[in-house]
Design a protein around this motif. Structure first.
Motif, PDB file in Angstrom:
ATOM      1  N   GLU A  30       0.775  -1.119  -0.152  1.00 36.57           N
ATOM      2  CA  GLU A  30      -0.001   0.040   0.010  1.00 36.57           C
ATOM      3  C   GLU A  30       0.863   1.247  -0.057  1.00 36.57           C
ATOM      4  N   PRO A  31       0.389   2.552  -0.645  1.00 36.56           N
ATOM      5  CA  PRO A  31       1.585   3.391  -0.804  1.00 36.56           C
ATOM      6  C   PRO A  31       1.899   4.173   0.412  1.00 36.56           C
ATOM      7  N   THR A  32       0.784   4.029   1.422  1.00 35.36           N
ATOM      8  CA  THR A  32       1.512   4.757   2.776  1.00 35.36           C
ATOM      9  C   THR A  32       1.922   3.791   3.806  1.00 35.36           C
ATOM     10  N   GLN A  33       2.227   2.606   3.436  1.00 39.73           N
ATOM     11  CA  GLN A  33       2.698   1.594   4.256  1.00 39.73           C
ATOM     12  C   GLN A  33       3.744   0.788   3.651  1.00 39.73           C
ATOM     13  N   GLU A  34       4.724   0.356   4.551  1.00 33.26           N
ATOM     14  CA  GLU A  34       6.056  -0.254   4.190  1.00 33.26           C
ATOM     15  C   GLU A  34       5.683  -1.748   4.288  1.00 33.26           C
ATOM     16  N   GLU A  35       4.948  -2.061   4.462  1.00 37.60           N
ATOM     17  CA  GLU A  35       4.395  -3.697   4.936  1.00 37.60           C
ATOM     18  C   GLU A  35       4.412  -4.295   3.290  1.00 37.60           C
ATOM     19  N   VAL A  36       5.151  -5.247   3.206  1.00 38.70           N
ATOM     20  CA  VAL A  36       4.993  -6.039   1.862  1.00 38.70           C
ATOM     21  C   VAL A  36       3.842  -6.927   1.758  1.00 38.70           C
ATOM     22  N   LEU A  37       3.142  -6.923   0.344  1.00 43.05           N
ATOM     23  CA  LEU A  37       2.078  -7.833   0.519  1.00 43.05           C
ATOM     24  C   LEU A  37       2.319  -8.742  -0.517  1.00 43.05           C
ATOM     25  N   SER A  38       1.750  -9.881   0.106  1.00 39.09           N
ATOM     26  CA  SER A  38       1.849 -10.979  -1.152  1.00 39.09           C
ATOM     27  C   SER A  38       0.890 -10.702  -2.492  1.00 39.09           C
ATOM     28  N   GLN A  39       1.252 -11.547  -3.546  1.00 39.34           N
ATOM     29  CA  GLN A  39       0.155 -11.424  -4.544  1.00 39.34           C
ATOM     30  C   GLN A  39      -1.227 -12.211  -4.195  1.00 39.34           C
ATOM     31  N   GLU A  40      -0.997 -12.924  -3.309  1.00 38.11           N
ATOM     32  CA  GLU A  40      -2.288 -13.604  -2.911  1.00 38.11           C
ATOM     33  C   GLU A  40      -3.437 -12.593  -2.239  1.00 38.11           C
ATOM     34  N   ASP A  41      -2.698 -11.638  -1.426  1.00 32.34           N
ATOM     35  CA  ASP A  41      -3.373 -10.414  -0.952  1.00 32.34           C
ATOM     36  C   ASP A  41      -4.173  -9.598  -2.025  1.00 32.34           C
ATOM     37  N   LEU A  42      -3.450  -9.329  -3.107  1.00 32.30           N
ATOM     38  CA  LEU A  42      -4.129  -8.697  -4.171  1.00 32.30           C
ATOM     39  C   LEU A  42      -5.127  -9.633  -4.659  1.00 32.30           C
ATOM     40  N   PHE A  43      -5.189 -10.712  -4.965  1.00 34.92           N
ATOM     41  CA  PHE A  43      -6.347 -11.489  -5.572  1.00 34.92           C
ATOM     42  C   PHE A  43      -7.576 -11.608  -4.313  1.00 34.92           C
TER      43      PHE A  43
END
Length: 305
Positions: A30-43
């Motif tokens: 997310e643009p205001t967060q440094e936490e890395v998301l998985s592609q599974e989060d996207l789907f």
């Protein structure tokens, strides 16, 4: 000799769509967060989304490759997809439909759409997306206004539009020109090109041309979803039409108040400010080992203004 407004289009295509790219590892966040998301989060997020915006840099092949990957993955999750493309103008819809139906070859399709001259970026960057759509019977929408209409507005405002182009455009009196933040961002680009000496009249024509571009694409996104509520739509366009929601997303929302949308941009300019109140997009995708963008030489037929 080209007018200052037309010459400005060459500069803007680089500034507005071809942002410089730092070297980052591939990260989704997310643009205001440094936490890395998985592609599974996207789907997981896409399960309830009706429009997914993918904001690209046109001359950056990793963007188009990532778009194809996202499209393929989302198709596995939801086969009821359609694709909306800035790369094609509304009068070209007939040729898109003919190509998808197998009525014309790929070579004939490129010739009839004048892709090389009207768009000006490599066909092979976008070909896999069109081929995927054809193989899986996915509708593809030409979203863009005719370049001739956009240039007419850039030269003299909406009053300069030829009657012959009005049938390809949404009603002009419905356009929203009141987004102050969007106007200011465009003014900064305009003033930067003119080194602070651009005329107010020139800026107004340039601003209205950008609005015509955005309003036309959002109109056809909304129109498609109204007539095909069973479909989800992937909209592929330059980042300038998607950042902050100012270009296409907010104008679709105006037309379809309850629409569920999600925006993702690839490697945006790191100097762009993102806040919780005004995020660049819902998600940011950083490529691995990104290379600096190379602007195309000269002017293409699809330069807007």
């Amino acid at each position: 000799m080209r007018s200052p407004t037309l010459r400005l289009s060459v500069c803007l295509l680089g500034l507005w769509l071809c942002w410089g790219t730092p070297t980052w590892a591939q990260v989704l966040r997310e643009p205001t967060q440094e936490e890395v998301l998985s592609q599974e989060d996207l789907f997981t997020r896409l399960e309830r989304v009706q429009v997914l915006y993918l904001g690209e840099v046109h001359n950056r092949p990793p963007d188009q490759a990532a778009q194809l990957e996202i499209l393929q993955r989302w198709y596995e999750q939801n086969p009821q997809l359609a694709i909306g493309l800035e790369m094609f103008e509304r009068p070209q819809q007939t040729y898109i439909d003919q190509y998808l139906a197998g009525e014309i070859s790929e070579a004939e399709f490129l010739e009839r759409t004048q892709f090389e001259t009207r768009w000006g970026f490599p066909w092979e960057s976008y070909a896999p997306i069109l081929r995927f759509a054809k193989a899986h019977n996915l509708p593809v929408l030409a979203l863009n206004a005719p370049i001739e209409a956009i240039r007419e507005v850039a030269r003299g405002g909406f009053e300069n539009l030829s009657p012959q182009h009005l049938s390809d455009l949404p009603p002009i009196d419905e356009f929203d020109l009141d987004n102050a933040a969007y106007r200011q961002r465009l003014r900064q680009i305009f003033d930067g090109y003119h080194e602070g000496h651009g005329s107010s009249e020139g800026f107004e024509s340039f601003f209205k041309a950008q609005i015509l571009w955005d309003e036309t694409m959002s109109y056809h996104v909304a129109e498609f979803l109204q007539t095909h509520p069973e479909r989800a739509l992937v909209v592929i366009a330059g980042q300038g039409h998607i950042l902050y929601g100012d270009g296409i997303p907010s104008r679709v929302q105006r037309r379809l108040e309850d629409i569920k949308q999600l925006s993702l941009v690839f490697d945006p300019d790191p100097e762009l400010l993102s806040t919780p109140e005004r995020p660049l997009a819902d998600l940011i995708w950083h490529h691995e080992n990104s290379e600096p963008d190379i602007e195309p030489e000269g002017e293409t037929e699809n330069n807007p203004d």
